[in-house]
Motif scaffolding. Sequence first.
Motif, PDB file in Angstrom:
ATOM      1  N   SER A 132       0.859  -1.183   0.000  1.00  0.00           N
ATOM      2  CA  SER A 132       0.000   0.000   0.000  1.00  0.00           C
ATOM      3  C   SER A 132       0.893   1.230   0.000  1.00  0.00           C
ATOM      4  CB  SER A 132      -0.896   0.012   1.239  1.00  0.00           C
ATOM      5  OG  SER A 132      -1.543   1.259   1.344  1.00  0.00           O
ATOM      6  N   LEU A 133       0.968   1.895  -1.121  1.00  0.00           N
ATOM      7  CA  LEU A 133       1.802   3.100  -1.197  1.00  0.00           C
ATOM      8  C   LEU A 133       1.113   4.294  -0.551  1.00  0.00           C
ATOM      9  CD1 LEU A 133       3.341   2.759  -4.759  1.00  0.00           C
ATOM     10  CD2 LEU A 133       4.427   2.334  -2.560  1.00  0.00           C
ATOM     11  N   GLU A 134       0.133   4.011   0.322  1.00  0.00           N
ATOM     12  CA  GLU A 134      -0.548   5.081   1.034  1.00  0.00           C
ATOM     13  C   GLU A 134       0.262   5.542   2.236  1.00  0.00           C
ATOM     14  OE1 GLU A 134      -4.429   3.655   1.910  1.00  0.00           O
ATOM     15  OE2 GLU A 134      -5.033   3.649  -0.193  1.00  0.00           O
ATOM     16  N   SER A 135       1.279   4.779   2.612  1.00  0.00           N
ATOM     17  CA  SER A 135       2.104   5.173   3.748  1.00  0.00           C
ATOM     18  C   SER A 135       3.515   5.475   3.271  1.00  0.00           C
ATOM     19  CB  SER A 135       2.134   4.057   4.797  1.00  0.00           C
ATOM     20  OG  SER A 135       2.715   2.900   4.258  1.00  0.00           O
ATOM     21  N   ALA A 136       4.092   6.472   3.875  1.00  0.00           N
ATOM     22  CA  ALA A 136       5.477   6.842   3.579  1.00  0.00           C
ATOM     23  C   ALA A 136       6.217   6.869   4.915  1.00  0.00           C
ATOM     24  CB  ALA A 136       5.532   8.213   2.904  1.00  0.00           C
ATOM     25  N   PHE A 137       7.353   6.191   4.991  1.00  0.00           N
ATOM     26  CA  PHE A 137       8.048   6.019   6.262  1.00  0.00           C
ATOM     27  C   PHE A 137       8.910   7.232   6.628  1.00  0.00           C
ATOM     28  CE2 PHE A 137       8.216   1.325   4.891  1.00  0.00           C
ATOM     29  CZ  PHE A 137       6.914   1.113   5.299  1.00  0.00           C
ATOM     30  N   THR A 138       8.915   7.568   7.918  1.00  0.00           N
ATOM     31  CA  THR A 138       9.834   8.572   8.464  1.00  0.00           C
ATOM     32  C   THR A 138      11.066   7.901   9.058  1.00  0.00           C
ATOM     33  OG1 THR A 138       8.741   8.509  10.629  1.00  0.00           O
ATOM     34  CG2 THR A 138       7.948  10.161   9.055  1.00  0.00           C
ATOM     35  N   HIS A 139      10.995   6.601   9.246  1.00  0.00           N
ATOM     36  CA  HIS A 139      12.011   5.814   9.940  1.00  0.00           C
ATOM     37  C   HIS A 139      13.380   5.903   9.254  1.00  0.00           C
ATOM     38  CE1 HIS A 139      13.847   1.928  11.318  1.00  0.00           C
ATOM     39  NE2 HIS A 139      13.363   2.379  12.446  1.00  0.00           N
ATOM     40  N   THR A 140      14.431   6.097  10.045  1.00  0.00           N
ATOM     41  CA  THR A 140      15.809   6.046   9.556  1.00  0.00           C
ATOM     42  C   THR A 140      16.616   5.139  10.479  1.00  0.00           C
ATOM     43  OG1 THR A 140      16.572   7.970  10.820  1.00  0.00           O
ATOM     44  CG2 THR A 140      15.672   8.395   8.639  1.00  0.00           C
ATOM     45  N   MET A 141      17.642   4.522   9.935  1.00  0.00           N
ATOM     46  CA  MET A 141      18.483   3.623  10.714  1.00  0.00           C
ATOM     47  C   MET A 141      19.817   3.458  10.009  1.00  0.00           C
ATOM     48  SD  MET A 141      16.504   0.134   9.789  1.00  0.00           S
ATOM     49  CE  MET A 141      15.928  -0.102   8.128  1.00  0.00           C
ATOM     50  N   TYR A 142      20.755   2.844  10.708  1.00  0.00           N
ATOM     51  CA  TYR A 142      22.024   2.556  10.040  1.00  0.00           C
ATOM     52  C   TYR A 142      22.437   1.111  10.267  1.00  0.00           C
ATOM     53  CZ  TYR A 142      24.724   3.040  14.415  1.00  0.00           C
ATOM     54  OH  TYR A 142      25.238   2.874  15.673  1.00  0.00           O
ATOM     55  N   PHE A 143      23.169   0.594   9.272  1.00  0.00           N
ATOM     56  CA  PHE A 143      23.699  -0.763   9.309  1.00  0.00           C
ATOM     57  C   PHE A 143      25.194  -0.682   9.577  1.00  0.00           C
ATOM     58  CE2 PHE A 143      25.799  -4.288   7.009  1.00  0.00           C
ATOM     59  CZ  PHE A 143      25.219  -5.366   7.668  1.00  0.00           C
ATOM     60  N   ASP A 144      25.656  -1.432  10.577  1.00  0.00           N
ATOM     61  CA  ASP A 144      27.079  -1.521  10.882  1.00  0.00           C
ATOM     62  C   ASP A 144      27.587  -2.862  10.355  1.00  0.00           C
ATOM     63  OD1 ASP A 144      29.625  -1.820  11.929  1.00  0.00           O
ATOM     64  OD2 ASP A 144      29.085  -1.040  13.904  1.00  0.00           O
ATOM     65  N   PRO A 145      28.360  -2.852   9.261  1.00  0.00           N
ATOM     66  CA  PRO A 145      28.824  -4.122   8.690  1.00  0.00           C
ATOM     67  C   PRO A 145      29.791  -4.879   9.596  1.00  0.00           C
ATOM     68  CG  PRO A 145      29.820  -2.275   7.540  1.00  0.00           C
ATOM     69  CD  PRO A 145      28.812  -1.700   8.489  1.00  0.00           C
ATOM     70  N   ALA A 146      30.452  -4.185  10.518  1.00  0.00           N
ATOM     71  CA  ALA A 146      31.398  -4.862  11.413  1.00  0.00           C
ATOM     72  C   ALA A 146      30.671  -5.765  12.405  1.00  0.00           C
ATOM     73  CB  ALA A 146      32.248  -3.834  12.156  1.00  0.00           C
ATOM     74  N   THR A 147      29.439  -5.368  12.800  1.00  0.00           N
ATOM     75  CA  THR A 147      28.684  -6.154  13.778  1.00  0.00           C
ATOM     76  C   THR A 147      27.441  -6.796  13.184  1.00  0.00           C
ATOM     77  OG1 THR A 147      27.444  -4.191  14.465  1.00  0.00           O
ATOM     78  CG2 THR A 147      29.472  -4.694  15.682  1.00  0.00           C
ATOM     79  N   ASP A 148      27.143  -6.499  11.899  1.00  0.00           N
ATOM     80  CA  ASP A 148      25.960  -7.027  11.215  1.00  0.00           C
ATOM     81  C   ASP A 148      24.685  -6.685  11.991  1.00  0.00           C
ATOM     82  OD1 ASP A 148      24.759  -8.400   9.039  1.00  0.00           O
ATOM     83  OD2 ASP A 148      24.575 -10.220  10.243  1.00  0.00           O
ATOM     84  N   THR A 149      24.573  -5.407  12.390  1.00  0.00           N
ATOM     85  CA  THR A 149      23.416  -4.964  13.176  1.00  0.00           C
ATOM     86  C   THR A 149      22.831  -3.673  12.603  1.00  0.00           C
ATOM     87  OG1 THR A 149      24.865  -3.735  14.684  1.00  0.00           O
ATOM     88  CG2 THR A 149      24.240  -5.978  15.345  1.00  0.00           C
ATOM     89  N   TRP A 150      21.549  -3.458  12.885  1.00  0.00           N
ATOM     90  CA  TRP A 150      20.826  -2.235  12.531  1.00  0.00           C
ATOM     91  C   TRP A 150      20.538  -1.448  13.800  1.00  0.00           C
ATOM     92  CZ3 TRP A 150      20.071  -0.836   7.564  1.00  0.00           C
ATOM     93  CH2 TRP A 150      20.204  -1.829   6.585  1.00  0.00           C
ATOM     94  N   THR A 151      20.682  -0.118  13.735  1.00  0.00           N
ATOM     95  CA  THR A 151      20.402   0.754  14.868  1.00  0.00           C
ATOM     96  C   THR A 151      19.540   1.914  14.391  1.00  0.00           C
ATOM     97  OG1 THR A 151      22.556   0.206  15.840  1.00  0.00           O
ATOM     98  CG2 THR A 151      21.452   2.192  16.673  1.00  0.00           C
ATOM     99  N   ALA A 152      18.468   2.202  15.142  1.00  0.00           N
ATOM    100  CA  ALA A 152      17.549   3.287  14.771  1.00  0.00           C
ATOM    101  C   ALA A 152      18.203   4.647  14.983  1.00  0.00           C
ATOM    102  CB  ALA A 152      16.273   3.195  15.588  1.00  0.00           C
ATOM    103  N   LEU A 153      17.850   5.585  14.119  1.00  0.00           N
ATOM    104  CA  LEU A 153      18.244   6.985  14.240  1.00  0.00           C
ATOM    105  C   LEU A 153      16.971   7.822  14.419  1.00  0.00           C
ATOM    106  CD1 LEU A 153      20.811   7.122  11.295  1.00  0.00           C
ATOM    107  CD2 LEU A 153      21.358   7.251  13.737  1.00  0.00           C
ATOM    108  N   ALA A 154      17.119   9.106  14.685  1.00  0.00           N
ATOM    109  CA  ALA A 154      15.955   9.992  14.786  1.00  0.00           C
ATOM    110  C   ALA A 154      15.191   9.975  13.462  1.00  0.00           C
ATOM    111  CB  ALA A 154      16.398  11.406  15.125  1.00  0.00           C
ATOM    112  N   PRO A 155      13.864   9.953  13.502  1.00  0.00           N
ATOM    113  CA  PRO A 155      13.087   9.894  12.259  1.00  0.00           C
ATOM    114  C   PRO A 155      13.121  11.217  11.493  1.00  0.00           C
ATOM    115  CG  PRO A 155      11.630  10.135  14.130  1.00  0.00           C
ATOM    116  CD  PRO A 155      13.019   9.959  14.686  1.00  0.00           C
ATOM    117  N   MET A 156      12.819  11.131  10.208  1.00  0.00           N
ATOM    118  CA  MET A 156      12.632  12.338   9.416  1.00  0.00           C
ATOM    119  C   MET A 156      11.327  12.992   9.858  1.00  0.00           C
ATOM    120  SD  MET A 156      13.731  11.091   5.558  1.00  0.00           S
ATOM    121  CE  MET A 156      12.506   9.768   5.493  1.00  0.00           C
ATOM    122  N   SER A 157      11.182  14.279   9.637  1.00  0.00           N
ATOM    123  CA  SER A 157       9.943  14.954  10.029  1.00  0.00           C
ATOM    124  C   SER A 157       8.812  14.661   9.057  1.00  0.00           C
ATOM    125  CB  SER A 157      10.162  16.469  10.152  1.00  0.00           C
ATOM    126  OG  SER A 157      10.577  17.002   8.915  1.00  0.00           O
TER     127      SER A 157
END
Length: 196
Positions: A132-157
Amino acid sequence: MSAADELILEVESLVAGGASSELTDANPILAAVEIFDPVAGTWTPTGSMSVPRYFHCATTLYDGSVLVTGGIPYAATLGPVIDAHSLATAERWDPTTGQWHAAAPMPFGRSRHQALGWQSTVVVLGGADEQSLESAFTHTMYFDPATDTWTALAPMSSGRFNFAAVALTTGQLLVASGNGQLEGLVTDSEVLTEVV
């Protein structure tokens, strides 16, 4: 091909997945990956991704490997839909072997997002759920290849997909325009300061 992600690897380009503008049974979404050598004018196949992807992102990492995130694995017009959502999976291409390996999946699926190499990480921004392209995400995150993990960042406005993003020399990220809620246009831009 449209929507195939292309990355510059020194003087060569890696083209991963995508689809033609006419999605049919004869022209499906691809998992194939090729490297283009502009000096020789040749295309060379390399390892295919584990699933076909369209509207995904590919980002070169500091070690020359490539991280592919999200996308959709099917064409909605082609028969029954098995996975009605965007992919949460990520894969990493090893330039020494030409093979793909699973990376940690994102917290949820997304397509039509942006992914930028940032220092030694990959920052993933926005996107949408292809069901459903009715939603657009504000969510941001980063991937650390050294630890193979995702970490959340502050969302876009503003939630957005099909938008532009660029890393600034100030240590910030600029995002601009795109589509927003109910596929309306987002005409603003914002500078993200909380980056890894």
